[in-house]
Scaffold this motif. Structure first.
Motif, PDB file in Angstrom:
ATOM      1  N   GLU A  57       0.813  -1.217   0.000  1.00 52.64           N
ATOM      2  CA  GLU A  57       0.000   0.000   0.000  1.00 52.64           C
ATOM      3  C   GLU A  57       0.846   1.266   0.000  1.00 52.64           C
ATOM      4  N   SER A  58       2.030   1.210   0.588  1.00 53.01           N
ATOM      5  CA  SER A  58       2.835   2.429   0.772  1.00 53.01           C
ATOM      6  C   SER A  58       3.137   3.129  -0.545  1.00 53.01           C
ATOM      7  N   ILE A  59       3.608   2.376  -1.520  1.00 53.33           N
ATOM      8  CA  ILE A  59       4.008   2.995  -2.779  1.00 53.33           C
ATOM      9  C   ILE A  59       2.795   3.559  -3.528  1.00 53.33           C
ATOM     10  N   HIS A  60       1.636   2.958  -3.330  1.00 63.50           N
ATOM     11  CA  HIS A  60       0.443   3.417  -4.041  1.00 63.50           C
ATOM     12  C   HIS A  60      -0.167   4.667  -3.416  1.00 63.50           C
ATOM     13  N   THR A  61       0.287   5.033  -2.236  1.00 65.53           N
ATOM     14  CA  THR A  61      -0.260   6.226  -1.583  1.00 65.53           C
ATOM     15  C   THR A  61       0.732   7.381  -1.545  1.00 65.53           C
ATOM     16  N   GLY A  62       1.825   7.266  -2.320  1.00 66.09           N
ATOM     17  CA  GLY A  62       2.708   8.420  -2.469  1.00 66.09           C
ATOM     18  C   GLY A  62       4.161   8.222  -2.108  1.00 66.09           C
ATOM     19  N   TYR A  63       4.492   7.186  -1.354  1.00 67.70           N
ATOM     20  CA  TYR A  63       5.898   6.954  -1.031  1.00 67.70           C
ATOM     21  C   TYR A  63       6.638   6.495  -2.290  1.00 67.70           C
ATOM     22  N   SER A  64       7.850   6.994  -2.458  1.00 69.10           N
ATOM     23  CA  SER A  64       8.613   6.673  -3.665  1.00 69.10           C
ATOM     24  C   SER A  64      10.096   6.771  -3.358  1.00 69.10           C
ATOM     25  N   SER A  65      10.895   6.540  -4.380  1.00 63.07           N
ATOM     26  CA  SER A  65      12.347   6.672  -4.215  1.00 63.07           C
ATOM     27  C   SER A  65      12.724   8.108  -3.870  1.00 63.07           C
ATOM     28  N   LEU A  66      11.886   9.083  -4.259  1.00 60.54           N
ATOM     29  CA  LEU A  66      12.155  10.482  -3.914  1.00 60.54           C
ATOM     30  C   LEU A  66      12.061  10.709  -2.408  1.00 60.54           C
ATOM     31  N   PHE A  67      11.161   9.993  -1.763  1.00 63.42           N
ATOM     32  CA  PHE A  67      11.053  10.055  -0.302  1.00 63.42           C
ATOM     33  C   PHE A  67      12.369   9.608   0.329  1.00 63.42           C
ATOM     34  N   PHE A  68      12.925   8.509  -0.162  1.00 61.49           N
ATOM     35  CA  PHE A  68      14.186   8.000   0.389  1.00 61.49           C
ATOM     36  C   PHE A  68      15.359   8.888  -0.002  1.00 61.49           C
ATOM     37  N   GLN A  69      15.299   9.477  -1.164  1.00 59.40           N
ATOM     38  CA  GLN A  69      16.346  10.414  -1.575  1.00 59.40           C
ATOM     39  C   GLN A  69      16.403  11.595  -0.606  1.00 59.40           C
ATOM     40  N   ALA A  70      15.228  12.117  -0.243  1.00 60.20           N
ATOM     41  CA  ALA A  70      15.171  13.228   0.707  1.00 60.20           C
ATOM     42  C   ALA A  70      15.636  12.784   2.085  1.00 60.20           C
ATOM     43  N   LEU A  71      15.185  11.604   2.499  1.00 60.59           N
ATOM     44  CA  LEU A  71      15.555  11.093   3.819  1.00 60.59           C
ATOM     45  C   LEU A  71      17.062  10.874   3.918  1.00 60.59           C
ATOM     46  N   ASN A  72      17.644  10.306   2.881  1.00 60.35           N
ATOM     47  CA  ASN A  72      19.081  10.038   2.883  1.00 60.35           C
ATOM     48  C   ASN A  72      19.912  11.303   2.752  1.00 60.35           C
ATOM     49  N   SER A  73      19.280  12.404   2.348  1.00 61.06           N
ATOM     50  CA  SER A  73      20.016  13.674   2.251  1.00 61.06           C
ATOM     51  C   SER A  73      20.323  14.251   3.632  1.00 61.06           C
ATOM     52  N   ILE A  74      19.667  13.735   4.665  1.00 64.45           N
ATOM     53  CA  ILE A  74      19.861  14.280   6.011  1.00 64.45           C
ATOM     54  C   ILE A  74      21.312  14.153   6.455  1.00 64.45           C
ATOM     55  N   GLN A  75      21.980  13.092   6.029  1.00 65.89           N
ATOM     56  CA  GLN A  75      23.377  12.902   6.433  1.00 65.89           C
ATOM     57  C   GLN A  75      24.282  14.024   5.918  1.00 65.89           C
ATOM     58  N   HIS A  76      23.835  14.742   4.903  1.00 69.04           N
ATOM     59  CA  HIS A  76      24.628  15.840   4.350  1.00 69.04           C
ATOM     60  C   HIS A  76      24.111  17.208   4.790  1.00 69.04           C
ATOM     61  N   ARG A  77      23.102  17.224   5.619  1.00 70.09           N
ATOM     62  CA  ARG A  77      22.511  18.487   6.063  1.00 70.09           C
ATOM     63  C   ARG A  77      23.069  18.892   7.425  1.00 70.09           C
ATOM     64  N   LYS A  78      23.110  20.189   7.631  1.00 69.87           N
ATOM     65  CA  LYS A  78      23.512  20.713   8.926  1.00 69.87           C
ATOM     66  C   LYS A  78      22.286  20.779   9.836  1.00 69.87           C
ATOM     67  N   ASN A  79      22.512  20.595  11.103  1.00 68.25           N
ATOM     68  CA  ASN A  79      21.484  20.816  12.133  1.00 68.25           C
ATOM     69  C   ASN A  79      20.399  19.753  12.208  1.00 68.25           C
ATOM     70  N   ILE A  80      20.484  18.663  11.428  1.00 65.03           N
ATOM     71  CA  ILE A  80      19.464  17.624  11.509  1.00 65.03           C
ATOM     72  C   ILE A  80      20.114  16.258  11.722  1.00 65.03           C
ATOM     73  N   ALA A  81      19.564  15.509  12.675  1.00 63.93           N
ATOM     74  CA  ALA A  81      19.929  14.104  12.874  1.00 63.93           C
ATOM     75  C   ALA A  81      18.701  13.259  12.563  1.00 63.93           C
ATOM     76  N   LEU A  82      18.914  11.986  12.260  1.00 64.09           N
ATOM     77  CA  LEU A  82      17.828  11.084  11.900  1.00 64.09           C
ATOM     78  C   LEU A  82      17.927   9.812  12.726  1.00 64.09           C
ATOM     79  N   LEU A  83      16.782   9.388  13.264  1.00 67.50           N
ATOM     80  CA  LEU A  83      16.716   8.109  13.961  1.00 67.50           C
ATOM     81  C   LEU A  83      15.515   7.338  13.436  1.00 67.50           C
ATOM     82  N   CYS A  84      15.787   6.257  12.716  1.00 68.94           N
ATOM     83  CA  CYS A  84      14.728   5.360  12.279  1.00 68.94           C
ATOM     84  C   CYS A  84      14.756   4.131  13.190  1.00 68.94           C
ATOM     85  N   VAL A  85      13.586   3.662  13.580  1.00 77.41           N
ATOM     86  CA  VAL A  85      13.483   2.551  14.525  1.00 77.41           C
ATOM     87  C   VAL A  85      12.650   1.445  13.890  1.00 77.41           C
TER      88      VAL A  85
END
Length: 214
Positions: free
Chosen positions: A111-139
């Motif tokens: 269902e996830s991909i059919h409701t809007g999640y895509s590789s662009l979502f992961f591209q944005a999420l993975n960009s956090i490692q190159h951003r200042k002032n933001i940390a990411l914790l996925c559980v």
């Protein structure tokens, strides 16, 4: 007495996130993942602005995910946005931020991909490692090479999470006893030891501890 279930581990994780890391915390059900997040939020309170999303609630509605995160970020939810633009706004905040995505592996459903999640979502999420002032914790309970799947079960390319995988340590008898004392369980030292040993032998020890007296 520390309020944390796993004091040393949680303090180390907090320091890692304060340094701006992207972390994937992995643990099976019933080991105290939610409690770890609660302890982590207590430690980091005042140091980081925390945005907390439960992906179990958003896995079949990307627009709702964006709406909720937009609200948490203090932006106008009536303005259509994408994850990348929200992260840009968070990055420009004065205070450092932490994005927590709990139950992240819940995204791995057709269902996830059919409701809007895509590789662009992961591209944005993975960009956090190159951003200042933001940390990411996925559980998550489980880690996958790719988190989006098509209706036929095939994996969607570029739906991978680029983060350091850390496994939640097995809870110890000492940590269980400390938690029992925090909960004012009135038993002798020997009884506490026996109970802690019994709980630790359960497949889901923290859940079993939570269910004491129920």
């Amino acid at each position: 007495m520390s309020i944390c279930l796993r004091p040393v581990f949680t303090a180390s994780l907090a320091n890692t996130l304060l340094a701006g890391a992207c972390v994937h915390l992995i643990s099976a059900h019933g080991q105290g993942r939610r409690r770890t997040l609660q302890d982590l939020r207590h430690i980091l309170s005042g140091s980081l602005q925390i945005f907390h999303m439960n992906m179990r609630s958003h896995k079949t509605d990307y627009k709702d995910f964006i709406y909720d995160l937009t609200l948490q970020s203090g932006s106008n939810p009536s303005t259509t946005q994408c994850l990348d633009s929200i992260l840009n706004q968070i990055e420009n905040k004065i205070q450092k931020s932490l994005l927590i995505l709990h139950n992240f592996d819940e995204l791995r459903c057709t269902e996830s991909i059919h409701t809007g999640y895509s590789s662009l979502f992961f591209q944005a999420l993975n960009s956090i490692q190159h951003r200042k002032n933001i940390a990411l914790l996925c559980v998550s309970e489980h880690a996958f090479d790719h988190y989006l799947i098509q209706a036929d079960g095939s994996e969607v390319p570029h739906s991978n999470l680029d983060a350091e995988s850390i496994h939640l340590p097995t809870i110890t008898c000492r940590q269980i006893i400390a938690e029992l004392r925090r909960r004012n369980v009135h038993l002798s030292e020997n009884e506490l030891q026996q109970l802690a040993s019994s709980l630790r032998g359960q497949p889901a020890p923290y859940s079993a501890l939570e269910n004491l007296g129920n």
